[in-house]
Design a protein around this motif. Structure first.
Motif, PDB file in Angstrom:
ATOM      1  N   ASP A 169       0.829  -1.206   0.000  1.00 36.18           N
ATOM      2  CA  ASP A 169       0.000   0.000   0.000  1.00 36.18           C
ATOM      3  C   ASP A 169       0.864   1.258   0.000  1.00 36.18           C
ATOM      4  OD1 ASP A 169      -2.540  -1.275   0.034  1.00 36.18           O
ATOM      5  OD2 ASP A 169      -2.283  -1.701   2.157  1.00 36.18           O
ATOM      6  N   LEU A 170       2.060   1.163   0.604  1.00 35.42           N
ATOM      7  CA  LEU A 170       2.972   2.300   0.639  1.00 35.42           C
ATOM      8  C   LEU A 170       4.398   1.804   0.493  1.00 35.42           C
ATOM      9  CD1 LEU A 170       3.522   5.341   1.065  1.00 35.42           C
ATOM     10  CD2 LEU A 170       3.649   4.892   3.531  1.00 35.42           C
ATOM     11  N   LEU A 328       1.862   8.852   9.726  1.00 40.96           N
ATOM     12  CA  LEU A 328       1.298   7.877   8.792  1.00 40.96           C
ATOM     13  C   LEU A 328       0.897   6.542   9.401  1.00 40.96           C
ATOM     14  CD1 LEU A 328       3.630   8.360   5.674  1.00 40.96           C
ATOM     15  CD2 LEU A 328       1.469   9.508   6.200  1.00 40.96           C
ATOM     16  N   ALA A 329       1.361   6.216  10.601  1.00 41.01           N
ATOM     17  CA  ALA A 329       1.092   4.878  11.147  1.00 41.01           C
ATOM     18  C   ALA A 329      -0.404   4.604  11.240  1.00 41.01           C
ATOM     19  CB  ALA A 329       1.761   4.712  12.510  1.00 41.01           C
ATOM     20  N   PRO A 337      -2.047   5.701   2.495  1.00 43.86           N
ATOM     21  CA  PRO A 337      -2.255   7.126   2.766  1.00 43.86           C
ATOM     22  C   PRO A 337      -2.415   7.907   1.465  1.00 43.86           C
ATOM     23  CG  PRO A 337      -0.395   6.271   4.030  1.00 43.86           C
ATOM     24  CD  PRO A 337      -0.758   5.227   3.025  1.00 43.86           C
ATOM     25  N   SER A 338      -3.204   8.957   1.524  1.00 44.26           N
ATOM     26  CA  SER A 338      -3.386   9.804   0.342  1.00 44.26           C
ATOM     27  C   SER A 338      -2.103  10.579   0.065  1.00 44.26           C
ATOM     28  CB  SER A 338      -4.543  10.775   0.568  1.00 44.26           C
ATOM     29  OG  SER A 338      -4.190  11.732   1.567  1.00 44.26           O
ATOM     30  N   GLU A 339      -2.044  11.157  -1.130  1.00 42.87           N
ATOM     31  CA  GLU A 339      -0.862  11.947  -1.470  1.00 42.87           C
ATOM     32  C   GLU A 339      -0.736  13.161  -0.555  1.00 42.87           C
ATOM     33  OE1 GLU A 339       1.460  13.278  -5.554  1.00 42.87           O
ATOM     34  OE2 GLU A 339      -0.669  12.778  -5.621  1.00 42.87           O
ATOM     35  N   GLU A 341      -1.642  13.276   2.546  1.00 46.11           N
ATOM     36  CA  GLU A 341      -1.135  12.778   3.832  1.00 46.11           C
ATOM     37  C   GLU A 341       0.358  12.485   3.743  1.00 46.11           C
ATOM     38  OE1 GLU A 341      -5.278  10.755   5.479  1.00 46.11           O
ATOM     39  OE2 GLU A 341      -3.938   9.594   4.180  1.00 46.11           O
ATOM     40  N   LEU A 342       0.826  12.010   2.597  1.00 48.41           N
ATOM     41  CA  LEU A 342       2.261  11.802   2.406  1.00 48.41           C
ATOM     42  C   LEU A 342       2.992  13.145   2.371  1.00 48.41           C
ATOM     43  CD1 LEU A 342       2.305   8.998  -0.333  1.00 48.41           C
ATOM     44  CD2 LEU A 342       2.565   8.727   2.138  1.00 48.41           C
ATOM     45  N   ASP A 343       2.400  14.117   1.699  1.00 49.32           N
ATOM     46  CA  ASP A 343       3.040  15.431   1.604  1.00 49.32           C
ATOM     47  C   ASP A 343       3.193  16.086   2.971  1.00 49.32           C
ATOM     48  OD1 ASP A 343       3.352  15.339  -1.126  1.00 49.32           O
ATOM     49  OD2 ASP A 343       1.473  16.377  -1.562  1.00 49.32           O
ATOM     50  N   ALA A 344       2.367  15.691   3.935  1.00 44.28           N
ATOM     51  CA  ALA A 344       2.472  16.266   5.273  1.00 44.28           C
ATOM     52  C   ALA A 344       3.825  15.963   5.907  1.00 44.28           C
ATOM     53  CB  ALA A 344       1.343  15.731   6.163  1.00 44.28           C
TER      54      ALA A 344
END
Length: 417
Positions: A169-170, A328-329, A337-339, A341-344
Motif C-alpha cells: 500500500d505504501l 502515517l502509522a 495514505p493519500s498523497e 497525507e504523504l506530503d504532510a
C-alpha cells in the motif's frame, strides 16, 4: 511472516505487505521498528547480507538518544560499546577554539555517543524481533518500482532466489543518497553543492593516548579525528575532486601530512598500509524538490543528502523516521495514505532540513573553504569562530543546533499492546 528473519530463500514470486521500506539504514530500520511497534505489516529490504560497512555516520546525538529513551530502549542501547563527547574543540593553526559545549544543554542525555552504525542497526533489528508484523529481508535489492497508473504499488527486487515482487500500500525510499527508489520514481533533485570531499581512514590508538581535539585546520589542510576506543577514526578533508592529486603525491606524503597535523597519530598511522585503507567519501548536499508520488515517499538521505559537517545525517534520518511514523502509522492501519497525507511528512521535515543544510553551507564557505584553499599565509580563526569561542552561551546555542536540532521529533506513533 516471521519477525525480522531473512526469508528470501523460500519467498514466493509475489509478497503482499502493508508497507515496504527500501533500505536498512538508520531511517529504514527506525521506521521499520516504529511501524512494527504500531502493528503495521512492514517489510524492510536491505540489499547487503549484513550492516557492516565502515566509515558510515556513527554520531548519535542527544535528539536520537531521546527517541531511544521514549521507546524504552535507552538502557540497553547505552550498554553497547560507545564513546561520549560533550565538548567540540578544534585548532586553527596554533589557536585552540571551542565550538560547542553539550554539557550546557538542558536535555536528558547531553552528549554525542560515538557508536559503529552496524551496532546501532543490529540493535534495532534485534529489538524489533518481538513485533510479529515486522520482517527484514537481507540480500534483497530493489531494482524497480511497480506502478498502477500514476501510483506506485510496490517494488521489484533481486534476491539470491531470483526476482521478487513486493506489492504494498505504501513504498518508502530509505536507500540513501544514491537512491534507486527516487531515481525510478523520477523525483527531481536540487543540488546545493559542497566544495570538498573526505578521505576516511583508521589509525590505531594506544590506551594512554588521549586528546579532546576533533578538528585541526592548517593552511591548505583539515583533519577531523574521533576517539573510537582502540582506534582513531579520521577524516582528511580535500578540495572537491582532488583525490587523484592527493594519491599522486604518494602514501608517505599523505601519512606525513596527517602526522604533521596530529602528532598523536604517529604510532597508529602505520595501520594505513595502502590506499585500500583510505576510502573516498564524495560529499554532496542536495534535496528532493518533492519527496512523494502517489503510494511513495522518500525520507532520510534519499530525500536530502547532508554534508558530514556537524555529523547530523544519521540524526536527521531518525527524525524523519519518527515524523513519518507519527503522521502515517494510523493512516496505514486502514490502507494507503493519500498523497496529501504523504506530503504532510515533507511539510513537517523540510524546514529543519533546509535550515541545517544552510548551516552546513555557511560552515563550508567560512571555515572549510578557507582551510583547503591553500596559500602561504598563516590561518586564523574567522571572526564568527572567535566569537563562539569567547562566549560560552554561544557554544551552548551551537550545541543545541547540532545536538538537538530544529523542531525535534518525539515519538507519538501508536504502540500495539
Amino acid at each position: 511472516m516471521d519477525a525480522m528473519s531473512s526469508t528470501e530463500q523460500s519467498a514466493p514470486r509475489v509478497i503482499h505487505t502493508r508497507c515496504c521500506i527500501v533500505g536498512g539504514g538508520p531511517a529504514g530500520m527506525m521506521l521499520g521498528y516504529l511501524l512494527g511497534r504500531a502493528g503495521i505489516e512492514t517489510l524492510v529490504l536491505e540489499k547487503h547480507a549484513d550492516f557492516f560497512r565502515d566509515f558510515r555516520g556513527d554520531t548519535v546525538h542527544p535528539s536520537t538518544l531521546q527517541v531511544m529513551d521514549e521507546l524504552g530502549l535507552i538502557d540497553d542501547f547505552l550498554k553497547l560499546p560507545h564513546q561520549e563527547l560533550q565538548k567540540m574543540e578544534g585548532k586553527f593553526g596554533e589557536t585552540m577554539i571551542r565550538l560547542a559545549d553539550l554539557s550546557r544543554l538542558n536535555v536528558k542525555y547531553p552528549f554525542v555517543a560515538f557508536m559503529p552504525q552496524w551496532d546501532f542497526l543490529n540493535f534495532l533489528r534485534e529489538k524489533g524481533q518481538r513485533f510479529p508484523s515486522l520482517n527484514v529481508m537481507m540480500n534483497t535489492e530493489a531494482a524497480d518500482l511497480i506502478r498502477s497508473g500514476d501510483s506506485v504499488v510496490g517494488v521489484v527486487a533481486a534476491t539470491s532466489a531470483g526476482r521478487l515482487e513486493i506489492r504494498s500500500d505504501l513504498t518508502i525510499g530509505c536507500d540513501g543518497r544514491h537512491s534507486t527508489v527516487r531515481q525510478c520514481a523520477g523525483l527531481e533533485v536540487e543540488e546545493v553543492g559542497a566544495p570538498m570531499d573526505v578521505l576516511w581512514f583508521r589509525a590505531g590508538r594506544q590506551a594512554n593516548e588521549n586528546e579532546s581535539l576533533f578538528a585541526r585546520i592548517q593552511t591548505g589542510k583539515m583533519l577531523v579525528t574521533f576517539d573510537r576506543g582502540d582506534y582513531w577514526q579520521c577524516a582528511y578533508v580535500i578540495p572537491k575532486g582532488q583525490c587523484d592529486a592527493v594519491k599522486a603525491r604518494g602514501l608517505d606524503a599523505f601519512r606525513d601530512d596527517v602526522i604533521g597535523m596530529a602528532p598523536i597519530l604517529a604510532s597508529g598511522i602505520s595501520d594505513v598500509r595502502s590506499w585500500d585503507d583510505v576510502k573516498l567519501l564524495t560529499v554532496a548536499i542536495n534535496r528532493l524538490k518533492r519527496w512523494t508520488r502517489p503510494g511513495l515517499i522518500c525520507i532520510g538521505d534519499a530525500a536530502h543528502a547532508m554534508s558530514p559537517v556537524g555529523g547530523v545525517g544519521v540524526n536527521l534520518a531518525i527524525q524523519d523516521a519518527v515524523a513519518t511514523a507519527n503522521l502515517l502509522a494510523a493512516k496505514l492501519a486502514h490502507g494507503s495514505p493519500s498523497e496529501a497525507e504523504l506530503d504532510a511528512v515533507q511539510r513537517r521535515r523540510e524546514f529543519p532540513v533546509r535550515l541545517v543544510q544552510a548551516m552546513q553551507v555557511v560552515v563550508q564557505k567560512n571555515i572549510i573553504s578557507l582551510a583547503i584553499k591553500g596559500g602561504d599565509r598563516p590561518i586564523r580563526p574567522p571572526m564568527i569562530v572567535r566569537l563562539v569561542n569567547a562566549i560560552p552561551w554561544l557554544q551552548g546555542l551551537f550545541a543545541r543546533f547540532v545536538g538537538v536540532g530544529v523542531r525535534p521529533e518525539h515519538v507519538h506513533s501508536p504502540a500495539q499492546g
